[in-house]
Design an enzyme around this catalytic site. Structure first.
Site, PDB file in Angstrom:
ATOM      1  N   SER A  80     -43.427   6.439  54.644  1.00  0.00           N
ATOM      2  CA  SER A  80     -43.606   6.893  53.233  1.00  0.00           C
ATOM      3  C   SER A  80     -42.929   6.025  52.170  1.00  0.00           C
ATOM      4  O   SER A  80     -42.991   6.391  51.065  1.00  0.00           O
ATOM      5  CB  SER A  80     -42.728   7.965  53.322  1.00  0.00           C
ATOM      6  OG  SER A  80     -41.337   7.781  53.898  1.00  0.00           O
ATOM      7  N   THR A 199     -39.884  10.163  49.556  1.00  0.00           N
ATOM      8  CA  THR A 199     -39.458   8.971  48.563  1.00  0.00           C
ATOM      9  C   THR A 199     -37.959   8.629  49.022  1.00  0.00           C
ATOM     10  O   THR A 199     -37.329   9.442  49.351  1.00  0.00           O
ATOM     11  CB  THR A 199     -39.449   9.454  47.168  1.00  0.00           C
ATOM     12  OG1 THR A 199     -40.833  10.037  46.916  1.00  0.00           O
ATOM     13  CG2 THR A 199     -38.997   8.461  46.304  1.00  0.00           C
ATOM     14  N   THR A 217     -41.779   4.492  46.885  1.00  0.00           N
ATOM     15  CA  THR A 217     -42.556   5.263  47.786  1.00  0.00           C
ATOM     16  C   THR A 217     -43.954   4.830  48.036  1.00  0.00           C
ATOM     17  O   THR A 217     -44.389   3.975  46.960  1.00  0.00           O
ATOM     18  CB  THR A 217     -42.629   6.645  47.123  1.00  0.00           C
ATOM     19  OG1 THR A 217     -43.122   7.550  48.334  1.00  0.00           O
ATOM     20  CG2 THR A 217     -43.203   7.009  46.007  1.00  0.00           C
ATOM     21  N   ARG A 227     -53.928   7.394  42.484  1.00  0.00           N
ATOM     22  CA  ARG A 227     -53.075   8.387  41.968  1.00  0.00           C
ATOM     23  C   ARG A 227     -51.659   8.096  42.230  1.00  0.00           C
ATOM     24  O   ARG A 227     -51.097   7.029  42.974  1.00  0.00           O
ATOM     25  CB  ARG A 227     -53.328   9.633  43.319  1.00  0.00           C
ATOM     26  CG  ARG A 227     -52.202  10.673  43.103  1.00  0.00           C
ATOM     27  CD  ARG A 227     -50.942  10.329  43.839  1.00  0.00           C
ATOM     28  NE  ARG A 227     -50.012  11.559  43.920  1.00  0.00           N
ATOM     29  CZ  ARG A 227     -48.649  11.809  44.105  1.00  0.00           C
ATOM     30  NH1 ARG A 227     -48.134  10.702  44.766  1.00  0.00           N
ATOM     31  NH2 ARG A 227     -47.777  12.746  44.060  1.00  0.00           N
ATOM     32  N   THR A 250     -37.766  13.732  44.982  1.00  0.00           N
ATOM     33  CA  THR A 250     -38.508  13.590  46.304  1.00  0.00           C
ATOM     34  C   THR A 250     -39.365  14.813  46.395  1.00  0.00           C
ATOM     35  O   THR A 250     -39.134  15.816  45.973  1.00  0.00           O
ATOM     36  CB  THR A 250     -37.628  13.311  47.663  1.00  0.00           C
ATOM     37  OG1 THR A 250     -38.550  13.127  48.528  1.00  0.00           O
ATOM     38  CG2 THR A 250     -36.787  14.406  47.930  1.00  0.00           C
ATOM     39  N   GLY A 251     -40.494  14.760  47.086  1.00  0.00           N
ATOM     40  CA  GLY A 251     -41.626  15.749  46.981  1.00  0.00           C
ATOM     41  C   GLY A 251     -42.571  15.550  46.389  1.00  0.00           C
ATOM     42  O   GLY A 251     -43.015  14.479  45.957  1.00  0.00           O
TER      43      GLY A 251
HETATM   44  N1  GLY Z   1     -42.536  11.978  45.055  1.00  0.00           N
HETATM   45  C1  GLY Z   1     -43.302  10.923  45.640  1.00  0.00           C
HETATM   46  C2  GLY Z   1     -44.905  11.264  45.112  1.00  0.00           C
HETATM   47  O1  GLY Z   1     -45.085  12.294  44.966  1.00  0.00           O
HETATM   48  O2  GLY Z   1     -45.577  10.217  45.160  1.00  0.00           O
END
Ligand code: GLY
Length: 339
Positions: A80, A199, A217, A227, A250-251
């Protein structure tokens, strides 16, 4: 117009914040818990260890966070962050990162390919250009001009995971891997759910009392090419205000961006919320706006204030964070959660 009721509420939080922070950290009145570094997730322990080496040599919080998260970028074993991150749906690994210092300087790279350390490129953007963000090929060209070496970031195991995903090619962001409920909520038979991201966001307070933060990340697994999530967006994935504190997230980045999450957390701390209360309120905004979406996604915030008090809160259970200060070097704590 000045709202007296709100002011009293904020003051009440302020008093509570102090009491809670002191009890939790056993801080004598007026002392500051520094140096300290905190990071998202269990892998934050290894990152904190590297950051701590900098902090205990009287190094800056900025150097600490860069060196700390670099460890995770280079690991290759997590899927990740950095090298070994899961690719987008076209099989390309694209990385997002940002960094912010105590003066409010910041730099970011978005959808950067072929470079193992996006956090260091982000720092060069901050220090060597008049800009804040560089994206895609422009970010790569800048990195190459700064002497960063290109490489293949796709490891055999991430390529294998991508090929497996291609069989169904279903994009379905899910709960974090560390969640004990993961198997229940995201059964392995749904390939889109086997993978997700977490992340690394890191916040440090150095001996001088200065704050800095870093966030890096590979973003959502199998995302659309191009994206970009919250992690490289100042105010969303990371925010530092040296008068108040810092926050990172994070998330599922889309929900963090929609709510300018990390900036919100810092502004709430300015109003007197403790770090945990501020993180909780930011999570509640997401849940309130999209309760149905929030049931099935993870977002977590982590925050620190100028006293070195910290806290976290997430939508789902399972959000962990690592703390390193004079009391303990490898502490992993569970953030509280809404569900
Ligand atoms: N939090 C990392 C992402 O959505 O890419």
């Amino acid at each position: 117009m000045f709202n007296r009721r709100k002011f009293i509420q904020a003051s009440a939080f302020s008093t509570g914040a102090m009491a809670l922070g002191q009890k939790y950290l056993n801080l004598p009145s007026g002392t500051v818990n520094k140096p300290i570094v905190i990071s998202t997730w269990d892998f934050g322990v290894a990152a904190n260890e590297a950051a701590w080496k900098v902090l205990t040599k009287n190094g800056s919080a900025l150097d600490a966070v860069e060196q700390g998260v670099s460890i995770i970028e280079a690991q290759g074993t997590n899927q990740s962050v950095g090298y070994g991150g899961l690719p987008d749906r076209d099989g390309v690994v694209t990385l997002d990162a940002c960094i912010m210092d105590e003066k409010g300087n910041c730099g970011a790279v978005l959808a950067l390919e072929k470079i193992m350390h996006p956090i260091s490129v982000a720092r060069r953007v901050m220090e060597k250009t008049p800009h804040v963000m560089l994206a895609g090929d422009g970010a790569l060209q800048f990195a190459l001009s700064e002497g960063f070496k290109p490489m293949n970031l796709l490891t055999p195991s991430s390529e294998k995971a991508w090929k497996e995903w291609l069989k169904q090619a279903k994009y379905q962001p899910s709960i974090n891997i560390e969640n004990k409920l993961y198997e229940k909520v995201a059964p392995k038979k749904l390939p889109g759910n086997q993978y997700n991201h977490d992340t690394i966001g890191m916040l440090a307070l150095d001996e001088k009392g200065n704050l800095s933060g870093a966030c890096t990340t590979s973003g959502m697994a199998f995302k659309l090419h191009g994206r970009v999530g919250d992690s490289p967006i100042i105010g969303a994935g990371l925010y530092i205000d040296n008068e108040i504190g810092g926050a990172t997230s994070t998330g599922v980045g889309e929900e963090v961006i929609r709510n300018v999450g990390s900036f919100l957390v810092v502004e709430l701390m300015r109003q007197g919320y403790t770090p945990e209360q501020a993180c909780k309120e930011a999570v509640m905004r997401i849940i309130k706006k999209k309760p149905e979406t929030a049931k099935n996604i993870q977002v977590g915030f982590l925050a620190i204030n100028k006293n070195g008090e910290y806290g976290a809160f997430a939508i789902q259970q399972g959000f962990t964070f690592a703390v390193c200060d004079k009391n303990k070097q490898d502490l992993v704590l569970k953030g509280k959660s809404y569900y």
